[in-house]
Design an enzyme around this catalytic site. Structure first.
Site, PDB file in Angstrom:
ATOM      1  N   GLU A   1      57.863  31.666  48.464  1.00 28.32           N
ATOM      2  CA  GLU A   1      57.874  31.212  47.076  1.00 28.32           C
ATOM      3  C   GLU A   1      58.427  32.245  46.100  1.00 28.32           C
ATOM      4  O   GLU A   1      57.737  32.692  45.184  1.00 28.32           O
ATOM      5  CB  GLU A   1      56.468  30.780  46.648  1.00 28.32           C
ATOM      6  CG  GLU A   1      55.945  29.613  47.457  1.00 28.32           C
ATOM      7  CD  GLU A   1      54.652  29.029  46.903  1.00 28.32           C
ATOM      8  OE1 GLU A   1      54.058  29.622  45.999  1.00 28.32           O
ATOM      9  OE2 GLU A   1      54.235  27.956  47.389  1.00 28.32           O
TER      10      GLU A   1
ATOM     11  N   GLU B   1      53.791  24.778  53.639  1.00 29.32           N
ATOM     12  CA  GLU B   1      52.502  24.651  52.947  1.00 29.32           C
ATOM     13  C   GLU B   1      52.364  23.249  52.367  1.00 29.32           C
ATOM     14  O   GLU B   1      53.341  22.686  51.863  1.00 29.32           O
ATOM     15  CB  GLU B   1      52.342  25.653  51.791  1.00 29.32           C
ATOM     16  CG  GLU B   1      52.045  27.062  52.239  1.00 29.32           C
ATOM     17  CD  GLU B   1      51.853  28.045  51.083  1.00 29.32           C
ATOM     18  OE1 GLU B   1      51.310  27.649  50.034  1.00 29.32           O
ATOM     19  OE2 GLU B   1      52.278  29.208  51.241  1.00 29.32           O
TER      20      GLU B   1
END
Ligand code: BG6
Length: 481
Positions: A170, A382
């Site tokens: 991320e 995720e």
């Protein structure tokens, strides 16, 4: 489109779950580990929920064998975890800490012995403090060779055993939180610096992918991107334009760079107009264009909905991600950038207690958009539900989590039926763990851990109802969701 019959999950589909070093390991200063920026940031008063730290976290460092055993009993096929840079190089560079190298080596061996494929994240935000002090960490181009040297050490140590690698977790979140809204280290608000730091991270990502491919490692590598698909509130063309602005600046801006090695046209033009476009050094353009990920890692939690936001008098608040850190529903503030977009409630989706939208169709949309625009396989690295869990007679009946995950598994199957190449699904998270800004009360795990804001829990592990549900899903290869 609607399918009369859904395609089956591939036989080698990676059913798994995920974690990150700082959020689970604890042992923050043991066995030669150096301090990371997070070890220090959490000690600044007011930065984390009730001052929670990962000093002990859920003590995975000392209990990894118990955790792996529970994964094996569940039939898990893949486990995504991150390596703490400071266990390998306590000072970020220089001497290798062999005890740290051995810890992950033992973990990898244990996983493989139980038939679980390790998926290794090289960087999940815990930058060595020494590099922050030496040159400002991501703010300097020196991060590029230092990061590549760290990654090369991992490739040499584990490359023969680990087939799946995530370069950066991320990038859009850690740069945004660190340099735009000051909620992650180093806690700055500096628009120009944010875009420059992000540019350095793009260079790191490209250089690491090239190093991996040059070393001829038999495996796959890609970044994990936190993708929030953007919708328009209605068909008013200005609202559609607002959604396009959000998608361009919030998604294409990163994923185009990963795959095409170029910033998208409209976004770059906007940054130039504002005087915040990243500065390219000689060779940057070539490096960025030379690297190609083997897959796109997708971290999907929610979608966002947009409306037009005028340049004069519009909503101004950059935090479109995680405003509610209290778990009190409805406490998020409106976010928006005048002249681009503002985020509005979507009347068609529910939200969690932390105001995150629950939108499984959004996962299908995310997978399809990535597949169509980038023509890459997708590894869902995720996805999960952060909620309060309550022990009842020593058990956790998390039907809400089962319901959430079930719908997302169906959405993945539909996306596969649409033609998307989905490699696997590592949910967030395997055990309960420390949420960076939300303490221990926002739980995601299949396995409950007795730990809370006092940081004094017994650390006992208790499989939740969702653990047994996922076990069946895996056993039936996704047919029994
Ligand atoms: C992702 C991160 O942003 O979301 C994880 O990669 C994080 O590290 C997860 O824990 C959930 O976010 P939060 O804020 O609910 O813990």
């Amino acid at each position: 489109m609607e399918h009369k019959t859904l395609a089956a999950f591939p036989s080698d589909f990676l059913w798994g779950s995920a974690s990150a070093a700082y959020q689970i390991e604890g042992a923050y200063d043991e066995d030669g580990k150096g301090l990371s920026v997070w070890d220090n940031f959490v000690r600044i008063p007011g930065k984390t929920f009730k001052g929670t730290t990962g000093d002990v976290a859920v003590d995975h460092y000392h209990r990894y064998q118990e955790d792996v055993k529970l994964m094996a009993d569940m039939g898990m096929k893949a486990y995504r975890f991150s390596i703490a840079w400071t266990r390998i190089f306590p000072n970020g560079v220089g001497e290798v800490n062999e005890v740290g190298v051995k810890f992950y080596s033992d973990l990898i061996d244990d996983l493989l012995a139980h038939g679980i494929e390790p998926v290794v994240t090289i960087y999940h935000w815990d930058l060595p403090q020494a590099l922050q002090d030496a040159y400002g960490g991501w703010e300097s181009r020196q991060i590029i060779p230092d990061f590549v040297a760290y990654a090369e050490t991992l490739f040499k140590a584990y490359g023969e055993r680990v087939k799946y690698w995530v370069s950066l977790n991320e990038q859009n979140i850690f740069t945004h939180m660190g340099w735009q809204i000051a909620t992650h280290p180093p806690g700055k608000k500096d628009e120009k610096l944010f875009y420059q730091v992000n540019h350095h991270a793009n260079l790191v990502n490209a250089a690491v992918i090239n190093k991996f491919h040059d070393m001829g490692i038999k495996g796959k590598i890609g970044p994990s991107f936190a993708y929030t698909p953007q919708y328009a509130i209605d068909s008013n063309p200005m609202n559609v334009l607002a959604a396009e602005n959000a998608e361009e600046l919030g998604a294409h801006f990163w994923m185009d760079m990963y795959v095409y090695g170029e910033y998208p046209i409209v976004a770059l033009n906007y940054l130039k107009e504002k005087g915040v476009a990243p500065v390219f050094a000689e060779g940057d353009a070539e490096l960025l264009k030379s690297a190609k990920p083997d897959f796109m890692g997708l971290n999907f939690y929610q979608t966002a909905t947009n409306a037009w936001n005028p340049i004069d008098g519009g909503v101004e608040n950059k935090d479109s991600y995680q405003m509610n850190t209290t778990g009190k529903k409805g406490t998020s503030k409106d976010s928006g950038i005048p002249g681009l977009q503002k985020t509005v409630q979507n009347p068609f989706v529910e939200t969690t207690n932390w105001d995150w939208t629950i939108d499984p169709v959004g996962l299908r949309i995310a997978l399809r958009r990535i597949a169509s625009r980038y023509r890459l396989p997708v590894l869902i690295t995720e996805n999960g539900l952060g909620e309060y869990d309550k022990l009842e007679d020593g058990q956790i009946h998390d039907t809400y989590r089962i319901d959430f995950l079930k719908k997302h598994v169906v959405a993945i199957r539909e996306a596969i039926s649409d033609g998307v190449d989905v490699m696997g699904y590592t949910t967030w998270s395997y055990t309960d763990l420390l949420s960076w800004l939300n303490g221990y009360q926002k739980r995601y795990g299949f396995v409950y851990v007795d730990q809370d804001e006092t940081m004094n829990g017994s650390l006992k592990r208790i499989p939740k109802d969702s653990y047994y549900w996922y076990k069946d899903v895996i056993a039936s290869n996704g047919c029994d969701e």
